[in-house]
Write a protein that holds these residues in place. Structure first.
Motif, short mmCIF file in Angstrom:
data_model
loop_
_atom_site.label_atom_id
_atom_site.label_comp_id
_atom_site.label_asym_id
_atom_site.label_seq_id
_atom_site.Cartn_x
_atom_site.Cartn_y
_atom_site.Cartn_z
N GLU A 43 1.10 -0.81 0.21
CA GLU A 43 0.04 0.07 -0.32
C GLU A 43 0.68 1.33 -0.31
OE1 GLU A 43 -3.58 0.51 2.81
OE2 GLU A 43 -2.44 1.20 3.88
N GLY A 44 1.96 1.60 1.10
CA GLY A 44 2.46 2.91 1.38
C GLY A 44 3.29 2.73 2.55
N PRO A 45 4.96 3.44 2.27
CA PRO A 45 5.39 2.69 3.11
C PRO A 45 4.68 3.19 4.85
CG PRO A 45 6.24 5.06 1.75
CD PRO A 45 4.86 4.92 1.54
N GLY A 46 5.03 2.66 6.08
CA GLY A 46 4.44 2.43 6.58
C GLY A 46 6.05 3.29 8.05
N GLU A 49 9.39 2.31 7.43
CA GLU A 49 9.53 2.26 6.13
C GLU A 49 10.34 3.59 5.76
OE1 GLU A 49 7.22 0.53 7.18
OE2 GLU A 49 7.56 -1.35 6.92
N PRO A 55 11.59 -0.57 1.57
CA PRO A 55 10.15 -0.79 2.40
C PRO A 55 9.91 -2.06 2.93
CG PRO A 55 10.81 -2.16 -0.29
CD PRO A 55 11.94 -0.57 0.15
N PHE A 56 8.52 -2.79 3.14
CA PHE A 56 8.13 -3.72 4.37
C PHE A 56 9.55 -4.17 5.09
CE2 PHE A 56 5.31 -3.71 1.11
CZ PHE A 56 4.23 -4.19 1.71
N ASN A 82 5.37 -0.75 -3.42
CA ASN A 82 4.41 0.17 -3.06
C ASN A 82 3.28 1.05 -3.89
OD1 ASN A 82 4.04 -0.97 0.22
ND2 ASN A 82 5.82 0.56 -0.01
N HIS A 156 -2.82 -8.59 2.61
CA HIS A 156 -1.81 -7.72 3.31
C HIS A 156 -1.18 -8.42 4.37
CE1 HIS A 156 0.71 -4.53 4.59
NE2 HIS A 156 0.69 -3.88 3.52
#
Ligand code: SF4
Ligand code: URA
Length: 183
Positions: A43-46, A49, A55-56, A82, A156
């Motif tokens: 989906e997108g960076p947390g 990240e 990523p991930f 993402n 996810h």
């Protein structure tokens, strides 16, 4: 091939085309083998990240890495990216206008890498890549053929962490991915 990806990465590093560019710490372009036959799209960076620019790499990322290894691949053999490349505030779902702008970079990555398989991790990836009305609980596990690509919508990894009872279905989906002849 790799040069084009590096060129694109350099361009995206300074992107401010949508509001997510304002508060990010790092752009998370994506990483992995530019010759990979398989791409995993989240989906997108947390938070983690955003902090590292990769990523991930948080808890969900650690689970994704294990799932990749469970189908006899190594994380560095595949390519991971993402839908949006900057972290949405408080990890909210990216708005459509943000995703619609940022996905153009992902399209370019896909055009350069030319994977055979695209794995959509969760509803956000599946909605923007496959169909805006897709329901992950209903449509996961079924291959979608689009152009030259075989696309697999699945849960996810964050959803699997929230609800481990979904892991069994996710494993069924990953076995389908494992069993595709990649050459
Ligand atoms: Fe640019 Fe994408 Fe970041 Fe928005 S999320 S600023 S479009 S790189
Ligand atoms: N969740 C995502 O969708 N992407 C990441 O990179 C990390 C967590």
């Amino acid at each position: 091939m790799e040069d084009k990806l590096i060129e694109l990465n350099n361009l995206v590093m300074s992107c401010k085309k949508c509001r997510l560019g304002v508060k990010r710490t790092n752009v998370v372009f994506g990483e992995g083998n530019p010759n990979s036959k398989i791409m995993f799209i989240g989906e997108g960076p947390g938070e983690e990240e955003d902090r590292t620019g990769r990523p991930f790499v948080g808890k969900a990322g650690q689970l994704l890495t294990k799932m990749i290894e469970a189908i006899n691949l190594k994380r560095e053999d595949v390519y991971i990216a993402n839908i949006v490349k900057c972290r949405p505030p408080n990890n909210r779902v990216p708005f459509d206008d943000e995703a619609d702008i940022c996905i153009n970079y992902l399209r370019k990555q896909v055009a350069i890498i030319k994977p055979k398989i695209i794995v959509c991790l969760g509803a956000t990836a599946a909605r923007h890549i496959i169909d805006k009305n897709i329901r992950i609980t209903k449509d996961r596990g079924n291959w979608v053929k689009k152009g030259d690509f075989l696309i697999m919508p699945t849960y996810h990894p964050s959803a699997l962490l929230r609800d481990p009872s979904k892991k069994k279905e996710a494993w069924e989906d990953f076995k389908k991915i494992r069993d595709v002849k990649l050459i």
